[in-house]
Design a protein around this motif. Sequence first.
Motif, PDB file in Angstrom:
ATOM      1  N   ALA A 257      -8.835  -1.017  -9.466  1.00  0.00           N
ATOM      2  CA  ALA A 257     -10.195  -1.059  -9.991  1.00  0.00           C
ATOM      3  C   ALA A 257     -10.431   0.247 -10.733  1.00  0.00           C
ATOM      4  CB  ALA A 257     -11.210  -1.239  -8.865  1.00  0.00           C
ATOM      5  N   PRO A 258      -9.954   0.348 -12.001  1.00  0.00           N
ATOM      6  CA  PRO A 258      -9.998   1.608 -12.747  1.00  0.00           C
ATOM      7  C   PRO A 258     -11.350   2.297 -12.618  1.00  0.00           C
ATOM      8  CG  PRO A 258      -8.928  -0.096 -14.038  1.00  0.00           C
ATOM      9  CD  PRO A 258      -9.488  -0.759 -12.822  1.00  0.00           C
ATOM     10  N   PRO A 259     -11.311   3.634 -12.392  1.00  0.00           N
ATOM     11  CA  PRO A 259     -10.138   4.532 -12.400  1.00  0.00           C
ATOM     12  C   PRO A 259      -9.419   4.647 -11.064  1.00  0.00           C
ATOM     13  CG  PRO A 259     -12.124   5.830 -12.134  1.00  0.00           C
ATOM     14  CD  PRO A 259     -12.578   4.399 -12.253  1.00  0.00           C
ATOM     15  N   TYR A 260      -9.732   3.775 -10.109  1.00  0.00           N
ATOM     16  CA  TYR A 260      -9.150   3.898  -8.776  1.00  0.00           C
ATOM     17  C   TYR A 260      -8.070   2.844  -8.557  1.00  0.00           C
ATOM     18  CZ  TYR A 260     -13.484   6.519  -8.237  1.00  0.00           C
ATOM     19  OH  TYR A 260     -14.520   7.401  -8.419  1.00  0.00           O
ATOM     20  N   GLY A 261      -7.127   3.216  -7.697  1.00  0.00           N
ATOM     21  CA  GLY A 261      -6.086   2.283  -7.297  1.00  0.00           C
ATOM     22  C   GLY A 261      -5.785   2.467  -5.812  1.00  0.00           C
ATOM     23  N   ILE A 262      -5.610   1.377  -5.088  1.00  0.00           N
ATOM     24  CA  ILE A 262      -5.357   1.428  -3.643  1.00  0.00           C
ATOM     25  C   ILE A 262      -4.141   0.569  -3.339  1.00  0.00           C
ATOM     26  CG2 ILE A 262      -6.300   0.991  -1.347  1.00  0.00           C
ATOM     27  CD1 ILE A 262      -9.084   1.174  -2.515  1.00  0.00           C
ATOM     28  N   GLU A 263      -3.273   1.076  -2.501  1.00  0.00           N
ATOM     29  CA  GLU A 263      -2.117   0.313  -2.051  1.00  0.00           C
ATOM     30  C   GLU A 263      -2.220   0.059  -0.546  1.00  0.00           C
ATOM     31  OE1 GLU A 263       1.447   2.280  -3.199  1.00  0.00           O
ATOM     32  OE2 GLU A 263       1.195   1.855  -5.339  1.00  0.00           O
ATOM     33  N   ASP A 264      -1.652  -1.062  -0.113  1.00  0.00           N
ATOM     34  CA  ASP A 264      -1.621  -1.442   1.305  1.00  0.00           C
ATOM     35  C   ASP A 264      -3.017  -1.397   1.919  1.00  0.00           C
ATOM     36  OD1 ASP A 264       1.167  -1.709   1.167  1.00  0.00           O
ATOM     37  OD2 ASP A 264       1.455   0.412   1.579  1.00  0.00           O
ATOM     38  N   PHE A 265      -3.973  -2.006   1.225  1.00  0.00           N
ATOM     39  CA  PHE A 265      -5.346  -2.053   1.726  1.00  0.00           C
ATOM     40  C   PHE A 265      -5.453  -3.093   2.838  1.00  0.00           C
ATOM     41  CE2 PHE A 265      -9.557  -4.033   1.631  1.00  0.00           C
ATOM     42  CZ  PHE A 265     -10.364  -2.928   1.870  1.00  0.00           C
ATOM     43  N   SER A 266      -6.178  -2.754   3.903  1.00  0.00           N
ATOM     44  CA  SER A 266      -6.385  -3.701   5.005  1.00  0.00           C
ATOM     45  C   SER A 266      -7.818  -3.600   5.500  1.00  0.00           C
ATOM     46  CB  SER A 266      -5.415  -3.423   6.156  1.00  0.00           C
ATOM     47  OG  SER A 266      -5.638  -2.125   6.697  1.00  0.00           O
ATOM     48  N   PHE A 267      -8.319  -4.732   5.969  1.00  0.00           N
ATOM     49  CA  PHE A 267      -9.699  -4.819   6.437  1.00  0.00           C
ATOM     50  C   PHE A 267      -9.741  -5.814   7.588  1.00  0.00           C
ATOM     51  CE2 PHE A 267     -13.787  -6.990   6.453  1.00  0.00           C
ATOM     52  CZ  PHE A 267     -14.707  -5.945   6.369  1.00  0.00           C
ATOM     53  N   GLY A 268     -10.259  -5.391   8.734  1.00  0.00           N
ATOM     54  CA  GLY A 268     -10.354  -6.274   9.886  1.00  0.00           C
ATOM     55  C   GLY A 268     -11.779  -6.384  10.383  1.00  0.00           C
ATOM     56  N   LEU A 269     -12.231  -7.599  10.637  1.00  0.00           N
ATOM     57  CA  LEU A 269     -13.599  -7.840  11.095  1.00  0.00           C
ATOM     58  C   LEU A 269     -13.562  -8.815  12.266  1.00  0.00           C
ATOM     59  CD1 LEU A 269     -16.690  -7.542  10.668  1.00  0.00           C
ATOM     60  CD2 LEU A 269     -16.553  -9.497   9.121  1.00  0.00           C
ATOM     61  N   GLY A 328      -6.147   2.187   3.735  1.00  0.00           N
ATOM     62  CA  GLY A 328      -5.423   2.053   2.484  1.00  0.00           C
ATOM     63  C   GLY A 328      -4.849   3.387   2.051  1.00  0.00           C
ATOM     64  N   ARG A 329      -4.080   3.328   0.997  1.00  0.00           N
ATOM     65  CA  ARG A 329      -3.460   4.536   0.475  1.00  0.00           C
ATOM     66  C   ARG A 329      -3.844   4.725  -0.988  1.00  0.00           C
ATOM     67  NH1 ARG A 329       1.225   3.217   1.439  1.00  0.00           N
ATOM     68  NH2 ARG A 329       2.108   2.820  -0.637  1.00  0.00           N
ATOM     69  N   VAL A 330      -4.457   5.876  -1.279  1.00  0.00           N
ATOM     70  CA  VAL A 330      -4.805   6.229  -2.644  1.00  0.00           C
ATOM     71  C   VAL A 330      -3.850   7.326  -3.120  1.00  0.00           C
ATOM     72  CG1 VAL A 330      -7.224   5.547  -2.448  1.00  0.00           C
ATOM     73  CG2 VAL A 330      -6.537   7.859  -1.781  1.00  0.00           C
ATOM     74  N   GLU A 331      -4.021   7.753  -4.343  1.00  0.00           N
ATOM     75  CA  GLU A 331      -3.112   8.759  -4.900  1.00  0.00           C
ATOM     76  C   GLU A 331      -3.126  10.040  -4.082  1.00  0.00           C
ATOM     77  OE1 GLU A 331      -2.470  11.191  -9.146  1.00  0.00           O
ATOM     78  OE2 GLU A 331      -4.052   9.679  -8.937  1.00  0.00           O
ATOM     79  N   GLN A 332      -4.298  10.377  -3.502  1.00  0.00           N
ATOM     80  CA  GLN A 332      -4.432  11.629  -2.765  1.00  0.00           C
ATOM     81  C   GLN A 332      -4.011  11.529  -1.303  1.00  0.00           C
ATOM     82  OE1 GLN A 332      -6.731  10.049  -4.489  1.00  0.00           O
ATOM     83  NE2 GLN A 332      -7.699  11.389  -6.010  1.00  0.00           N
ATOM     84  N   GLY A 333      -3.744  10.308  -0.812  1.00  0.00           N
ATOM     85  CA  GLY A 333      -3.327  10.181   0.577  1.00  0.00           C
ATOM     86  C   GLY A 333      -3.905   8.941   1.249  1.00  0.00           C
ATOM     87  N   GLN A 334      -3.809   8.883   2.574  1.00  0.00           N
ATOM     88  CA  GLN A 334      -4.227   7.738   3.366  1.00  0.00           C
ATOM     89  C   GLN A 334      -5.672   7.903   3.837  1.00  0.00           C
ATOM     90  OE1 GLN A 334      -2.089   5.175   4.043  1.00  0.00           O
ATOM     91  NE2 GLN A 334      -3.401   3.981   5.416  1.00  0.00           N
ATOM     92  N   PHE A 335      -6.424   6.782   3.866  1.00  0.00           N
ATOM     93  CA  PHE A 335      -7.777   6.803   4.420  1.00  0.00           C
ATOM     94  C   PHE A 335      -7.912   5.697   5.456  1.00  0.00           C
ATOM     95  CE2 PHE A 335      -8.178   3.798   0.904  1.00  0.00           C
ATOM     96  CZ  PHE A 335      -8.918   2.761   1.462  1.00  0.00           C
ATOM     97  N   THR A 336      -8.748   5.932   6.465  1.00  0.00           N
ATOM     98  CA  THR A 336      -9.030   4.939   7.497  1.00  0.00           C
ATOM     99  C   THR A 336     -10.498   5.022   7.885  1.00  0.00           C
ATOM    100  OG1 THR A 336      -8.461   6.453   9.303  1.00  0.00           O
ATOM    101  CG2 THR A 336      -6.695   5.035   8.466  1.00  0.00           C
TER     102      THR A 336
END
Length: 458
Positions: A257-269, A328-336
């Motif tokens: 979703a320019p300018p952002y990119g996310i890899e291995d995104f996960s969402f649990g509900l 997920g993982r962005v260019e700057q690192g992992q977020f949770t």
Amino acid sequence: MKIVPIAAGAAVLAGAALTATAWITGSRIEQQFHQGLSQTAGVQASVLRYDRGIFNATAQTLWTYDDGSGPVSLRANHRIQHGPLPSGKLAEIETELEASGEFLAVFGAALGGRAPLEVSSMIGWDGKQQHRFNSVAFNGQHEELAFDWAGLNGHLDISADGTRATGTFIAPRMRISDDEGGSLAAESLAATIDARRAPGYGFWIGPGHLTVDQLSFQETANGDAVQAHGVRLDVDTVLRQDLVDIVSRLGVRQLSAPPYGIEDFSFGLTFGNLDAGALQAVDALGASLSSGIEFGDAESERVLQALQEQVPVVLRRAPFVELDEIAGRVEQGQFTARARLGYQGDGDIERFNPLNDLNLRIALQVPAEFARDMLVAQVTESVMAFAEAMGMDDPAQIQQAIDEMVDAQIAEFIDGGLIVAQGDAWSADARYENGGLTLNGESADELLFELLGPMLFR
């Protein structure tokens, strides 16, 4: 030559038996046909016509769905062969969705005389049902929208007692575009279900899965496209004695979703500790409304009253809503991130007090550089508007103002205990329990009073 009349008599008797068997079979199929329509959920189905012969029948049904914006009705034509048939089959039914009106005007030529949806059904003597679905590929233009549908194939198998349903549906491609270059497209969709009726209840439980190789959305021809690759959605309804958990998991291999990119995104509900009796009442409400009951009549009032009576039962089971994980993982690192909202009251709705009866926890960790970039994007818009109003045109001066404002906000967050800086990451842990708020392990009741005070003392 006595064999001739004997053979003739035997043939007559055999024909009479076959005819009688076919007529009885046809009568049973007609009863099941009407009964099956009465059990449909979410839509109102009715038989417009049923013409039964000795070995076959034809029928037409009307299916109506109303999501609140107005009813949508579709007709279906059925050809029924009820034999007796070989291979343990009670009947074979061919169903075609009837194309009419604007749909036929737009896609009629592309369909080439075929129905937009065809269903082949086989019903066994033991009651088992096998349904095969086929939608032909077609495309067309309607006003400013263009449609491209690559077809659909699927099957749905239902057990003899009607308590188990398994199926798979596959659609190669779907695309909708407009004359401004906007588009919505999906490639290689596949859905599977393995559902069964909850023992002792009427609702369905079990897993379902949806996979999509690629999703894309573009608002205009010159706009950036939002794309998702490797999408998987898993949904499971689990019965634990008289409690139900509804668990959903979304995974995306790559999200752009320019300018952002996310890899291995996960969402649990998860919706947890739901009372099974209350779900049964909701299921009954849906069935009642789909069968033609309207709000305001005596039957709907009875069903709604039954639902209201279930509210204290639901609350006493300590239900909760939980975001198991957003990661997920962005260019700057992992977020949770995680969050949980639960109820801990006594179930008395008249004495409900959100300050005491609810508990909430939110925890997150993000790369510091990524969080700062998000703040910069937020601040830049307001600074640029201010610079334009003040006649500032020096890029270096504008950038300095942005950096100073962002640095001030970060310092305020850290000094105020809202976030904790740990190396290259920021973290936060907020908990509201028993009427008290803590932030990162420290009491924050003063902040809570600042947030809620104006609402409590109006």
